[in-house]
Design a protein around this motif. Sequence first.
Motif, PDB file in Angstrom:
ATOM      1  N   GLY A 127      29.974  50.144  42.726  1.00 18.49           N
ATOM      2  CA  GLY A 127      30.513  51.316  42.051  1.00 18.49           C
ATOM      3  C   GLY A 127      31.074  52.316  43.040  1.00 18.49           C
ATOM      4  N   VAL A 128      31.964  51.860  43.893  1.00 21.61           N
ATOM      5  CA  VAL A 128      32.480  52.687  44.986  1.00 21.61           C
ATOM      6  C   VAL A 128      33.226  53.913  44.489  1.00 21.61           C
ATOM      7  N   GLY A 129      33.850  53.807  43.323  1.00 20.31           N
ATOM      8  CA  GLY A 129      34.542  54.944  42.735  1.00 20.31           C
ATOM      9  C   GLY A 129      35.830  55.306  43.443  1.00 20.31           C
ATOM     10  N   LEU A 147      32.058  46.784  52.004  1.00 21.92           N
ATOM     11  CA  LEU A 147      32.753  46.256  50.839  1.00 21.92           C
ATOM     12  C   LEU A 147      32.410  47.181  49.689  1.00 21.92           C
ATOM     13  N   GLY A 148      33.420  47.735  49.035  1.00 20.04           N
ATOM     14  CA  GLY A 148      33.201  48.576  47.869  1.00 20.04           C
ATOM     15  C   GLY A 148      33.718  47.880  46.630  1.00 20.04           C
ATOM     16  N   SER A 149      32.898  47.859  45.586  1.00 21.69           N
ATOM     17  CA  SER A 149      33.310  47.199  44.346  1.00 21.69           C
ATOM     18  C   SER A 149      33.336  48.197  43.203  1.00 21.69           C
ATOM     19  N   ASP A 150      34.152  47.894  42.196  1.00 22.00           N
ATOM     20  CA  ASP A 150      34.207  48.736  41.009  1.00 22.00           C
ATOM     21  C   ASP A 150      34.829  47.940  39.868  1.00 22.00           C
ATOM     22  N   ILE A 151      34.529  48.359  38.633  1.00 18.36           N
ATOM     23  CA  ILE A 151      35.131  47.718  37.467  1.00 18.36           C
ATOM     24  C   ILE A 151      36.416  48.425  37.048  1.00 18.36           C
ATOM     25  N   ASP A 152      36.719  49.548  37.702  1.00 16.90           N
ATOM     26  CA  ASP A 152      37.870  50.384  37.353  1.00 16.90           C
ATOM     27  C   ASP A 152      38.988  50.165  38.378  1.00 16.90           C
ATOM     28  N   ALA A 153      40.055  49.483  37.955  1.00 11.55           N
ATOM     29  CA  ALA A 153      41.152  49.178  38.874  1.00 11.55           C
ATOM     30  C   ALA A 153      41.850  50.452  39.358  1.00 11.55           C
ATOM     31  N   ASP A 154      41.946  51.466  38.497  1.00  9.70           N
ATOM     32  CA  ASP A 154      42.573  52.719  38.909  1.00  9.70           C
ATOM     33  C   ASP A 154      41.741  53.431  39.973  1.00  9.70           C
ATOM     34  N   ALA A 155      40.426  53.386  39.825  1.00  5.97           N
ATOM     35  CA  ALA A 155      39.546  53.983  40.830  1.00  5.97           C
ATOM     36  C   ALA A 155      39.722  53.284  42.174  1.00  5.97           C
ATOM     37  N   LEU A 156      39.815  51.960  42.147  1.00  9.20           N
ATOM     38  CA  LEU A 156      39.996  51.210  43.392  1.00  9.20           C
ATOM     39  C   LEU A 156      41.336  51.532  44.048  1.00  9.20           C
ATOM     40  N   GLN A 157      42.348  51.767  43.239  1.00 10.25           N
ATOM     41  CA  GLN A 157      43.655  52.130  43.795  1.00 10.25           C
ATOM     42  C   GLN A 157      43.572  53.475  44.517  1.00 10.25           C
ATOM     43  N   ALA A 158      42.873  54.434  43.928  1.00 10.44           N
ATOM     44  CA  ALA A 158      42.698  55.729  44.571  1.00 10.44           C
ATOM     45  C   ALA A 158      41.843  55.612  45.826  1.00 10.44           C
ATOM     46  N   ALA A 159      40.780  54.821  45.738  1.00 11.33           N
ATOM     47  CA  ALA A 159      39.923  54.610  46.905  1.00 11.33           C
ATOM     48  C   ALA A 159      40.705  53.967  48.039  1.00 11.33           C
ATOM     49  N   ASN A 160      41.543  52.997  47.688  1.00  9.99           N
ATOM     50  CA  ASN A 160      42.339  52.323  48.706  1.00  9.99           C
ATOM     51  C   ASN A 160      43.315  53.275  49.385  1.00  9.99           C
ATOM     52  N   ALA A 161      43.830  54.251  48.635  1.00  7.40           N
ATOM     53  CA  ALA A 161      44.721  55.249  49.242  1.00  7.40           C
ATOM     54  C   ALA A 161      43.985  56.044  50.311  1.00  7.40           C
ATOM     55  N   ARG A 175      37.088  45.694  46.286  1.00  5.50           N
ATOM     56  CA  ARG A 175      37.183  44.487  45.468  1.00  5.50           C
ATOM     57  C   ARG A 175      36.857  44.813  44.012  1.00  5.50           C
ATOM     58  N   LEU A 176      37.680  44.319  43.106  1.00  3.61           N
ATOM     59  CA  LEU A 176      37.457  44.528  41.675  1.00  3.61           C
ATOM     60  C   LEU A 176      36.352  43.605  41.182  1.00  3.61           C
ATOM     61  N   GLN A 177      35.397  44.171  40.456  1.00  3.64           N
ATOM     62  CA  GLN A 177      34.404  43.360  39.740  1.00  3.64           C
ATOM     63  C   GLN A 177      35.026  42.999  38.394  1.00  3.64           C
ATOM     64  N   PRO A 178      35.383  41.728  38.193  1.00  5.10           N
ATOM     65  CA  PRO A 178      36.153  41.366  36.996  1.00  5.10           C
ATOM     66  C   PRO A 178      35.356  41.401  35.699  1.00  5.10           C
ATOM     67  N   ALA A 179      34.041  41.281  35.785  1.00  4.46           N
ATOM     68  CA  ALA A 179      33.209  41.266  34.576  1.00  4.46           C
ATOM     69  C   ALA A 179      32.487  42.599  34.449  1.00  4.46           C
ATOM     70  N   LEU A 183      27.069  43.245  38.014  1.00  6.50           N
ATOM     71  CA  LEU A 183      27.007  44.069  39.220  1.00  6.50           C
ATOM     72  C   LEU A 183      27.298  43.218  40.444  1.00  6.50           C
ATOM     73  N   PHE A 184      26.403  42.267  40.738  1.00  3.09           N
ATOM     74  CA  PHE A 184      26.604  41.346  41.863  1.00  3.09           C
ATOM     75  C   PHE A 184      27.246  40.032  41.418  1.00  3.09           C
ATOM     76  N   ALA A 185      26.912  39.596  40.227  1.00  2.82           N
ATOM     77  CA  ALA A 185      27.352  38.280  39.755  1.00  2.82           C
ATOM     78  C   ALA A 185      28.875  38.192  39.736  1.00  2.82           C
ATOM     79  N   GLY A 186      29.401  37.112  40.336  1.00  6.64           N
ATOM     80  CA  GLY A 186      30.836  36.874  40.345  1.00  6.64           C
ATOM     81  C   GLY A 186      31.613  37.697  41.343  1.00  6.64           C
ATOM     82  N   LEU A 187      30.912  38.491  42.163  1.00  8.07           N
ATOM     83  CA  LEU A 187      31.601  39.385  43.084  1.00  8.07           C
ATOM     84  C   LEU A 187      31.704  38.826  44.498  1.00  8.07           C
TER      85      LEU A 187
END
Length: 329
Positions: A127-129, A147-161, A175-179, A183-187
């Motif tokens: 939940g890097v936000g 490694l920062g993960s989140d389910i929110d693609a927009d949040a990851l875009q801002a974090a990446n900036a 990294r986007l958590q697709p499910a 939390l950890f599963a599939g990541l």
Amino acid sequence: MTSSPQRPRAKPATASAQPLLHPRNRHQGRYDLVRLVAVNPALRAHLIRTPAGTESIDFSNPAAVRELNRALLASDYGIQHWDIPDGYLCPPVPGRVDYLHGLADLLAADNNGVIPRGQGVRALDIGVGANCIYPLLGQAEYGWRFLGSDIDADALQAANANVQANGLDHLIELRLQPARGNLFAGLLQADERFELTMCNPPFHASAKEAAQGSQRKLRNLGGAQARTSKAPALNFGGQANELWCTGGEASFLRRMIRESVDIQQQVLWFSSLVAKSEHLADFHKQLGKVGAAEVREVAMAQGNKQSRFVAWSFHSSAERKTWMQQAQA
């Protein structure tokens, strides 16, 4: 069997002494606003005079907190570029870095008392936000990789900036958590290993509860918005997934424990903030059920606010020491 909860830094509060930040925390005492304004002149517009006659900022104003964060990150951590979109969580820097200092102490205990610094330590922020605060601070303070993960693609875009603007893309991966339910599963990839995981979980159980919590926070700070009859705004920021989840914090923590079992060989120490003390007993009970080899509960404090994180490992003390030796080889 889990060990007894340990609070290596807990300090009892008294009438004459406020709880303390971690000894390595750079933010002891009052903010040096003169220095911070010099670093970030935009902060000047948010200075106020308190009833006691001292200068401060309006902590109920999200724009003020954002400019304070920019000043702190630039002056104390060399993070020259930081921003978040409107409506996203704006974290208090002193409390966030306290969590990192506590985790560093945790690793030091498995490393002959020496705090490990540098890229030999890799941490996972669940939940890097949009703010990306833990990776940015952890890299600045200790040189760790993240490694920062989140389910929110927009949040990851801002974090990446933020990551790109500070030239840290080779040390901080996002990294986007697709499910959304995982939390950890599939990541993680099968060959990835982490010395630490960390998380600041959503602790409300509904949007209504989150709004009520924001209103209480405003009242405690004396914010003007709290004195109006308007519906409370989440003016400290926060998207729905940052503030609440079905079942609230207790349900989230149980899910994290369950999923940690499946990747226990890939992680040295799992950890999470626990906002509500009433959840601690069940947390320890669940960790006992899954067979955690070691459990640590570390108290934290900022002003009158009491918090803590709980960390657990499925590895014995000898295994953890060997892991740390290999990580830094």
